[in-house]
Design a protein around this motif. Sequence first.
Motif, PDB file in Angstrom:
ATOM      1  N   LYS A 140      43.887  -6.719  28.063  1.00 62.13           N
ATOM      2  CA  LYS A 140      43.676  -6.269  26.675  1.00 62.13           C
ATOM      3  C   LYS A 140      42.180  -6.074  26.386  1.00 62.13           C
ATOM      4  O   LYS A 140      41.784  -5.086  25.769  1.00 62.13           O
ATOM      5  CB  LYS A 140      44.273  -7.275  25.671  1.00 62.13           C
ATOM      6  N   ASP A 141      41.350  -7.032  26.833  1.00 64.58           N
ATOM      7  CA  ASP A 141      39.900  -6.913  26.627  1.00 64.58           C
ATOM      8  C   ASP A 141      39.359  -5.639  27.266  1.00 64.58           C
ATOM      9  O   ASP A 141      38.575  -4.907  26.654  1.00 64.58           O
ATOM     10  CB  ASP A 141      39.158  -8.126  27.201  1.00 64.58           C
ATOM     11  N   PHE A 142      39.781  -5.375  28.499  1.00 64.63           N
ATOM     12  CA  PHE A 142      39.257  -4.205  29.204  1.00 64.63           C
ATOM     13  C   PHE A 142      39.859  -2.904  28.677  1.00 64.63           C
ATOM     14  O   PHE A 142      39.211  -1.864  28.744  1.00 64.63           O
ATOM     15  CB  PHE A 142      39.410  -4.360  30.722  1.00 64.63           C
ATOM     16  N   GLU A 143      41.069  -2.961  28.139  1.00 62.49           N
ATOM     17  CA  GLU A 143      41.617  -1.775  27.471  1.00 62.49           C
ATOM     18  C   GLU A 143      40.741  -1.414  26.271  1.00 62.49           C
ATOM     19  O   GLU A 143      40.442  -0.244  26.033  1.00 62.49           O
ATOM     20  CB  GLU A 143      43.066  -2.020  27.016  1.00 62.49           C
ATOM     21  N   GLN A 144      40.304  -2.434  25.524  1.00 62.16           N
ATOM     22  CA  GLN A 144      39.417  -2.190  24.389  1.00 62.16           C
ATOM     23  C   GLN A 144      38.065  -1.653  24.852  1.00 62.16           C
ATOM     24  O   GLN A 144      37.498  -0.746  24.230  1.00 62.16           O
ATOM     25  CB  GLN A 144      39.219  -3.478  23.580  1.00 62.16           C
ATOM     26  N   ASN A 145      37.554  -2.195  25.965  1.00 61.68           N
ATOM     27  CA  ASN A 145      36.286  -1.705  26.513  1.00 61.68           C
ATOM     28  C   ASN A 145      36.385  -0.234  26.928  1.00 61.68           C
ATOM     29  O   ASN A 145      35.473   0.558  26.678  1.00 61.68           O
ATOM     30  CB  ASN A 145      35.841  -2.546  27.707  1.00 61.68           C
ATOM     31  N   MET A 155      40.009 -11.476  39.716  1.00 60.71           N
ATOM     32  CA  MET A 155      40.643 -10.527  38.815  1.00 60.71           C
ATOM     33  C   MET A 155      39.627  -9.859  37.891  1.00 60.71           C
ATOM     34  O   MET A 155      39.748  -8.682  37.600  1.00 60.71           O
ATOM     35  CB  MET A 155      41.720 -11.219  37.970  1.00 60.71           C
ATOM     36  N   LEU A 156      38.646 -10.623  37.459  1.00 56.18           N
ATOM     37  CA  LEU A 156      37.604 -10.083  36.581  1.00 56.18           C
ATOM     38  C   LEU A 156      36.838  -8.975  37.304  1.00 56.18           C
ATOM     39  O   LEU A 156      36.517  -7.942  36.712  1.00 56.18           O
ATOM     40  CB  LEU A 156      36.654 -11.194  36.133  1.00 56.18           C
ATOM     41  N   GLU A 157      36.570  -9.193  38.599  1.00 54.44           N
ATOM     42  CA  GLU A 157      35.859  -8.188  39.392  1.00 54.44           C
ATOM     43  C   GLU A 157      36.652  -6.880  39.451  1.00 54.44           C
ATOM     44  O   GLU A 157      36.086  -5.797  39.342  1.00 54.44           O
ATOM     45  CB  GLU A 157      35.576  -8.704  40.809  1.00 54.44           C
ATOM     46  N   LYS A 158      37.959  -6.987  39.627  1.00 57.43           N
ATOM     47  CA  LYS A 158      38.818  -5.802  39.685  1.00 57.43           C
ATOM     48  C   LYS A 158      38.763  -5.042  38.357  1.00 57.43           C
ATOM     49  O   LYS A 158      38.639  -3.815  38.329  1.00 57.43           O
ATOM     50  CB  LYS A 158      40.262  -6.236  40.006  1.00 57.43           C
ATOM     51  N   LEU A 206      43.489   2.998  32.201  1.00 58.36           N
ATOM     52  CA  LEU A 206      44.525   2.166  31.584  1.00 58.36           C
ATOM     53  C   LEU A 206      45.702   1.966  32.537  1.00 58.36           C
ATOM     54  O   LEU A 206      46.271   0.865  32.615  1.00 58.36           O
ATOM     55  CB  LEU A 206      44.993   2.790  30.263  1.00 58.36           C
ATOM     56  N   ASP A 207      46.051   3.022  33.272  1.00 62.33           N
ATOM     57  CA  ASP A 207      47.140   2.904  34.255  1.00 62.33           C
ATOM     58  C   ASP A 207      46.775   1.905  35.352  1.00 62.33           C
ATOM     59  O   ASP A 207      47.615   1.098  35.778  1.00 62.33           O
ATOM     60  CB  ASP A 207      47.468   4.270  34.872  1.00 62.33           C
ATOM     61  N   LEU A 208      45.520   1.942  35.803  1.00 62.91           N
ATOM     62  CA  LEU A 208      45.081   0.988  36.828  1.00 62.91           C
ATOM     63  C   LEU A 208      45.114  -0.445  36.296  1.00 62.91           C
ATOM     64  O   LEU A 208      45.476  -1.374  37.029  1.00 62.91           O
ATOM     65  CB  LEU A 208      43.666   1.340  37.313  1.00 62.91           C
ATOM     66  N   LEU A 209      44.740  -0.629  35.034  1.00 60.07           N
ATOM     67  CA  LEU A 209      44.793  -1.966  34.434  1.00 60.07           C
ATOM     68  C   LEU A 209      46.241  -2.469  34.343  1.00 60.07           C
ATOM     69  O   LEU A 209      46.511  -3.641  34.635  1.00 60.07           O
ATOM     70  CB  LEU A 209      44.154  -1.964  33.043  1.00 60.07           C
TER      71      LEU A 209
END
Length: 187
Positions: A156-161, A1-4, A139-142
């Motif tokens: 949430k972390d990647f939305e902030q990134n 999941m982290l890779e995605k 954001l839509d992909l996340l």
Amino acid sequence: MLEKAKEILAGVKSKMSDAAVFLEEDLKTYRAGKANPAVFNNIMVDYYGSSTPLPQVASVTVPDAKTILIQPWEKKMIPVLEKAIFDANIGFTPQNNGEQIRCNVPPLTEERRKELIKKAKAAGEEAKVSIRAARKAGLDLLKKAQKDGMPEDLVKDFEQNIQKETDAFVKKIDEILSAKEKEILTV
């Protein structure tokens, strides 16, 4: 999941970077009072029936700060190049000597400077819209990945990134515009 999630972030950064690079390349074509061969990059000429960028049919050089020299690969292209330069309405009066075309760079008027700044700001706003569109797509992909099982805290972390990248690229666009505005206003 982290890779995605990393893959989504990398895609967003790439799209944002492309928007900034496109803006920089576009602003190079703005004539800012000194000779710049890039102003001819978007001028299209009729070359044996096909529309071709001027730099692909002639050598464009800058012998000094106020002159641009255009050396066509074929002498019979001189009238075609002259017509294309006139039609482009970029403020140059081409002069040919039978071998090459010389364009003297006239100083910009105050009105033309303001017009160029307004045009640059509009291009900058388009770049910012592209950056925001890339953010929204990321954001839509996340959100889609979260529905497929990605942990909420990772999302949430990647939305902030993604937001940090967006802010950084918007700041970069503002810096690019500021530098171009300063260049245009320099007499």
